[in-house]
Design an enzyme around this catalytic site. Structure first.
Site, PDB file in Angstrom:
ATOM      1  N   ASP A   1       0.696  -1.180  -0.152  1.00  0.00           N
ATOM      2  CA  ASP A   1       0.111  -0.349   0.176  1.00  0.00           C
ATOM      3  C   ASP A   1       0.871   0.948   0.096  1.00  0.00           C
ATOM      4  O   ASP A   1       2.203   1.069  -0.390  1.00  0.00           O
ATOM      5  CB  ASP A   1      -1.268   0.166   1.259  1.00  0.00           C
ATOM      6  CG  ASP A   1      -2.190   0.570   1.039  1.00  0.00           C
ATOM      7  OD1 ASP A   1      -1.848   1.894   0.886  1.00  0.00           O
ATOM      8  OD2 ASP A   1      -3.512   0.523   0.961  1.00  0.00           O
TER       9      ASP A   1
ATOM     10  N   HIS B   1       1.841   1.829  -3.264  1.00  0.00           N
ATOM     11  CA  HIS B   1       1.373   2.808  -3.824  1.00  0.00           C
ATOM     12  C   HIS B   1       2.012   4.498  -3.964  1.00  0.00           C
ATOM     13  O   HIS B   1       0.785   5.364  -4.467  1.00  0.00           O
ATOM     14  CB  HIS B   1      -0.259   3.028  -3.326  1.00  0.00           C
ATOM     15  CG  HIS B   1      -0.918   1.673  -3.898  1.00  0.00           C
ATOM     16  ND1 HIS B   1      -2.258   1.123  -3.108  1.00  0.00           N
ATOM     17  CD2 HIS B   1      -0.549   0.381  -4.325  1.00  0.00           C
ATOM     18  CE1 HIS B   1      -2.213   0.487  -3.224  1.00  0.00           C
ATOM     19  NE2 HIS B   1      -1.409  -0.502  -3.993  1.00  0.00           N
TER      20      HIS B   1
END
Ligand SMILES: *[C@@H]1O[C@H](CO)[C@@H](O)[C@H](O)[C@H]1NC(C)=O
Ligand SMILES: *[C@@H]1O[C@H](CO)[C@@H](O)[C@H](O)[C@H]1NC(C)=O
Length: 391
Positions: A217, A240
């Protein structure tokens, strides 16, 4: 006269020495067995309690070995007399491999209301892979816990710590003032859900330096109420990217301001430099952000403002974000994009982005010209710009 002066100097030195002499508490002397099987939580708590009540600075020493922390562990700082507590760690703190042991605890290792605490060296291994597998199987699973959560604390240093395989976030700072995170290394599978590297919220005066973060993430995420943040020399990927957001979930929300992100590298990440706001009514804001000197290597969305975030179009009755985004500088951002839209400003119709500055941005898409896309964004552009600015 001379003699008195000497005595005074001597007294002064003695006082200085004795008050700065550090006491060391080795967790092994409180019964910790570094075998990875015996629960060592109580040994850590005993060492903490003594450190906390000591009037001298204290060191909690954790030698090489594996230390099982079988359930959630909190170090409380209220009422501590100590002038400073340092966790000096060589070994690895390990969570049980079965996810249920800490899966509902929210935080595995927590520091609450502490002041002047340093965590130096060592590894935290939350063994999150069984929970990730549960989540991807579609079964009902616990939410998972953050590996290291620091709440309402000040003057924190985290240095050369390694955190691997967190169930959820690796490091979380909430309600903190003056913290420095330096030389940390964070690793989880690129496919692990919600394993953000470092998440900041309601905090101010935070520095993150010389760190490497590979997760499933966000590399670093910056939540509501965060200000005066300096991030420099951070390498992200997989994951991310660095994200301001998500913001604007609630109506009354404190803003984010004065954020500097300098000399970063993104390798194969989903985003590079992102600002993300929910398409919901909110008084939140983002202002005063500088993104400077970033290298993108095959990044899907190197520069992106997503001002209309609403996955599955759920929970966004107003359909526009109220979060006001202003004064955001992108300077010297270069490298490669994995999609043709290398620069994307998708700002809210309700509160357009203003004061966006692009300066020397050079991004290619597979050796071809990339493009930029703007909606409800105003600002200025200068220097070498590839793609051409749409501001
Ligand atoms: C540590 O101190 C707390 C608060 O004073 C107390 O409740 C706890 O039992 C102590 N734990 C150990 C292991 O000494
Ligand atoms: C902005 O944040 C930096 C730390 O990153 C700090 O040194 C500076 O004083 C802050 N500026 C303002 C106006 O608060």
């Amino acid at each position: 006269m001379m003699v008195i002066k000497h005595i005074l100097v001597l007294l002064f030195l003695t006082f200085r020495l004795s008050s700065s002499t550090k006491v060391t508490y080795n967790v092994l002397s409180f019964g910790a067995k570094p075998d990875g099987i015996s629960d060592t939580k109580n040994a850590f708590l005993k060492a903490w309690n003594l450190s906390c009540s000591s009037t001298s600075p204290a060191i909690i020493y954790v030698p090489a070995g594996r230390y099982l922390i079988a359930t959630a562990l909190t170090f409380y700082g209220q009422g501590c007399k100590s002038k400073g507590i340092t966790f000096s760690i060589t070994g690895t703190l390990v969570a049980p491999s079965s996810y249920n042991a800490i899966g509902n605890a929210q935080v595995w290792i927590k520091l609450y209301k502490v002041n002047h605490v340093t965590i130096s060296g060592g590894t935290l291994d939350a063994q999150g892979s069984s929970l990730w597998a549960c989540k991807s199987s579609g079964k009902t699973c616990p939410q998972g816990s953050t590996t290291l959560g620091i709440y309402h604390s000040s003057n924190i240093v985290i240095s050369k710590l390694r955190s691997i395989n967190s169930q959820m976030f690796h490091i979380l700072l909430y309600g903190c003032t003056n913290a420095k995170i330096q030389g940390v290394s964070i690793v989880a599978s690129g496919l692990s859900p919600n394993t953000d590297g470092i998440h900041l919220a309601s905090s101010t005066g935070i520095t993150i330096l010389s760190s490497k973060i590979s997760t499933g993430d966000d590399c670093i995420s910056i939540g509501p109420g965060t200000s005066n943040v300096w991030i420099e020399k951070v390498v992200c990927g997989p994951g991310h990217g660095i994200s301001i957001g998500s913001l604007g979930w609630t109506l009354e929300e404190p803003g984010v301001q004065n954020i500097t992100v300098k000399t970063t590298t993104f390798i194969g990440t989903q985003n590079g430099l992102r600002i993300k706001t929910w398409a919901r009514t909110s008084n939140g804001f983002v202002k005063g952000v500088v993104f400077q000197d970033a290298t993108m290597v095959n990044v899907k969305f190197p520069i992106i403002i997503d001002g209309n975030y609403c996955p599955d179009n759920d929970n966004c009755p107003s359909q526009v974000s109220g979060v006001k985004i202003s004064n955001v500088v992108y300077e010297d951002v270069h490298g490669t994009s994995a999609t043709s839209v290398a620069v994307k400003f998708d700002c809210s119709k309700g509160s357009p982005c203003s004061g966006i500055v692009l300066k020397d941005v050079n991004l290619n898409f597979r050796g071809q010209l990339a493009v930029s896309s703007c909606a409800n964004a105003v600002g200025t552009a200068s220097g070498l710009l590839q793609p051409t600015s749409c501001l």
